[in-house]
Design an enzyme around this catalytic site. Structure first.
Site, PDB file in Angstrom:
ATOM      1  N   HIS A  17       3.896  47.279  80.167  1.00 14.24           N
ATOM      2  CA  HIS A  17       3.393  45.925  80.450  1.00 14.24           C
ATOM      3  C   HIS A  17       2.187  45.979  81.397  1.00 14.24           C
ATOM      4  O   HIS A  17       1.180  45.305  81.176  1.00 14.24           O
ATOM      5  CB  HIS A  17       4.465  45.080  81.143  1.00 14.24           C
ATOM      6  CG  HIS A  17       5.659  44.738  80.313  1.00 14.24           C
ATOM      7  ND1 HIS A  17       6.942  44.908  80.769  1.00 14.24           N
ATOM      8  CD2 HIS A  17       5.773  44.210  79.067  1.00 14.24           C
ATOM      9  CE1 HIS A  17       7.794  44.497  79.850  1.00 14.24           C
ATOM     10  NE2 HIS A  17       7.117  44.087  78.794  1.00 14.24           N
ATOM     11  N   LYS A  41      16.808  35.926  73.470  1.00 20.85           N
ATOM     12  CA  LYS A  41      17.453  37.032  74.191  1.00 20.85           C
ATOM     13  C   LYS A  41      18.663  36.470  74.928  1.00 20.85           C
ATOM     14  O   LYS A  41      18.520  35.610  75.803  1.00 20.85           O
ATOM     15  CB  LYS A  41      16.452  37.697  75.138  1.00 20.85           C
ATOM     16  CG  LYS A  41      15.309  38.312  74.337  1.00 20.85           C
ATOM     17  CD  LYS A  41      14.456  39.278  75.109  1.00 20.85           C
ATOM     18  CE  LYS A  41      13.409  39.887  74.165  1.00 20.85           C
ATOM     19  NZ  LYS A  41      12.439  40.733  74.833  1.00 20.85           N
ATOM     20  N   ARG A  91       3.165  48.024  70.029  1.00 21.16           N
ATOM     21  CA  ARG A  91       3.600  49.398  70.196  1.00 21.16           C
ATOM     22  C   ARG A  91       3.589  50.173  68.882  1.00 21.16           C
ATOM     23  O   ARG A  91       3.039  51.223  68.762  1.00 21.16           O
ATOM     24  CB  ARG A  91       5.005  49.445  70.787  1.00 21.16           C
ATOM     25  CG  ARG A  91       5.010  49.242  72.261  1.00 21.16           C
ATOM     26  CD  ARG A  91       6.361  48.915  72.755  1.00 21.16           C
ATOM     27  NE  ARG A  91       6.760  47.591  72.314  1.00 21.16           N
ATOM     28  CZ  ARG A  91       7.787  46.929  72.777  1.00 21.16           C
ATOM     29  NH1 ARG A  91       8.560  47.478  73.674  1.00 21.16           N
ATOM     30  NH2 ARG A  91       8.062  45.719  72.345  1.00 21.16           N
ATOM     31  N   SER A 129      11.586  47.132  77.777  1.00 23.21           N
ATOM     32  CA  SER A 129      12.477  46.659  78.849  1.00 23.21           C
ATOM     33  C   SER A 129      13.927  46.896  78.460  1.00 23.21           C
ATOM     34  O   SER A 129      14.759  47.264  79.305  1.00 23.21           O
ATOM     35  CB  SER A 129      12.276  45.157  79.088  1.00 23.21           C
ATOM     36  OG  SER A 129      10.992  44.898  79.554  1.00 23.21           O
TER      37      SER A 129
HETATM   38  P1  ADP Z   1       9.014  39.485  74.649  1.00 25.77           P
HETATM   39  O1  ADP Z   1      10.363  38.995  75.093  1.00 25.77           O
HETATM   40  O2  ADP Z   1       8.041  38.391  74.400  1.00 25.77           O
HETATM   41  O3  ADP Z   1       9.052  40.502  73.538  1.00 25.77           O
HETATM   42  P2  ADP Z   1       8.435  41.636  76.466  1.00 25.77           P
HETATM   43  O4  ADP Z   1       8.609  41.509  77.946  1.00 25.77           O
HETATM   44  O5  ADP Z   1       9.369  42.543  75.747  1.00 25.77           O
HETATM   45  O6  ADP Z   1       8.456  40.172  75.939  1.00 25.77           O
HETATM   46  O7  ADP Z   1       6.961  42.085  76.151  1.00 25.77           O
HETATM   47  C1  ADP Z   1       5.847  41.351  76.601  1.00 25.77           C
HETATM   48  C2  ADP Z   1       4.588  41.876  75.951  1.00 25.77           C
HETATM   49  O8  ADP Z   1       4.358  43.216  76.354  1.00 25.77           O
HETATM   50  C3  ADP Z   1       4.636  41.887  74.430  1.00 25.77           C
HETATM   51  O9  ADP Z   1       3.341  41.620  73.957  1.00 25.77           O
HETATM   52  C4  ADP Z   1       5.031  43.298  74.118  1.00 25.77           C
HETATM   53  O10 ADP Z   1       4.618  43.680  72.831  1.00 25.77           O
HETATM   54  C5  ADP Z   1       4.264  44.033  75.199  1.00 25.77           C
HETATM   55  N1  ADP Z   1       4.864  45.318  75.503  1.00 25.77           N
HETATM   56  C6  ADP Z   1       6.139  45.587  75.840  1.00 25.77           C
HETATM   57  N2  ADP Z   1       6.319  46.894  76.062  1.00 25.77           N
HETATM   58  C7  ADP Z   1       5.110  47.485  75.853  1.00 25.77           C
HETATM   59  C8  ADP Z   1       4.615  48.833  75.905  1.00 25.77           C
HETATM   60  N3  ADP Z   1       5.423  49.853  76.179  1.00 25.77           N
HETATM   61  N4  ADP Z   1       3.309  49.034  75.611  1.00 25.77           N
HETATM   62  C9  ADP Z   1       2.511  48.011  75.303  1.00 25.77           C
HETATM   63  N5  ADP Z   1       2.894  46.721  75.228  1.00 25.77           N
HETATM   64  C10 ADP Z   1       4.174  46.456  75.505  1.00 25.77           C
END
Ligand code: ADP
Length: 163
Positions: A17, A41, A91, A129
């Site tokens: 992130h 979620k 990703r 996460s």
């Molecule tokens: P959501 O619940 O909207 O999926 P996340 O917190 O999982 O939220 O992710 C927020 C953003 O960060 C999304 O655009 C997700 O694709 C991106 N993201 C999450 N992990 C990574 C990572 N390892 N590398 C790049 N982008 C990521």
């Protein structure tokens, strides 16, 4: 002025992130990280306020980044800004279908909301996460996946849950 909005659950914020937020802060004059309540979620590990405070801490050195929370439709949040651009990290191919559907849905709901994708840095393509939470809940070492500024808080939270 275009405002980049980086939405996500950030439960917890990971190095993946932080990489996306940092790169967005170089591409846009103003970036708002929007910590959202995600109805899909089931339960969250950290509260919205804890997640917001963590993102604030790990982006404290980026003057054009602010952090906010939102419990509603992303397009309604984005509509507060002039020419909003939603920035999402991609990703792998597995992210694509969901992200593509969300981008098109948001565009239908409000055509002024554009979505762009930044390819994940190769160091973080595997990182999520939910993976971090799974490692943490089973007592594994998750430190290498999260920013140093929040490690202690996460350990405290996990210890509190297991007592
Ligand atoms: P959501 O619940 O909207 O999926 P996340 O917190 O999982 O939220 O992710 C927020 C953003 O960060 C999304 O655009 C997700 O694709 C991106 N993201 C999450 N992990 C990574 C990572 N390892 N590398 C790049 N982008 C990521």
């Amino acid at each position: 002025m275009r405002t980049a909005i980086c939405p996500g659950s950030f439960d917890p914020v990971t190095l993946g992130h932080v990489d996306i937020i940092r790169r967005a802060s170089k591409l846009f004059e103003k970036v708002v990280v929007c910590v959202v309540y995600n109805a899909n979620k089931k339960s969250s590990f950290l509260t919205l306020e804890e997640r917001k405070e963590h993102v604030e801490r790990v982006t404290a050195d980026l003057p054009n980044v602010t952090v906010d929370t939102w419990s509603g439709l992303l397009v309604d949040y984005a509509a507060r800004y002039e020419d909003p651009v939603v920035v999402r990290g991609l990703r792998a191919v597995s992210d694509f279908e969901y992200e593509f559907m969300m981008a098109l849905t948001n565009k239908k709901l409000n055509p002024i909301v554009e979505t762009i994708f930044l390819a994940s840095d190769e160091r973080y393509t595997y990182l999520s996460s939910s993976g971090v939470k799974e490692i943490a809940f089973f007592g594994g070492d998750f430190d290498q996946f999260v920013p140093p500024e929040i490690r202690e808080d996460l350990h405290r939270k996990i210890d509190g849950r297991s007592q």
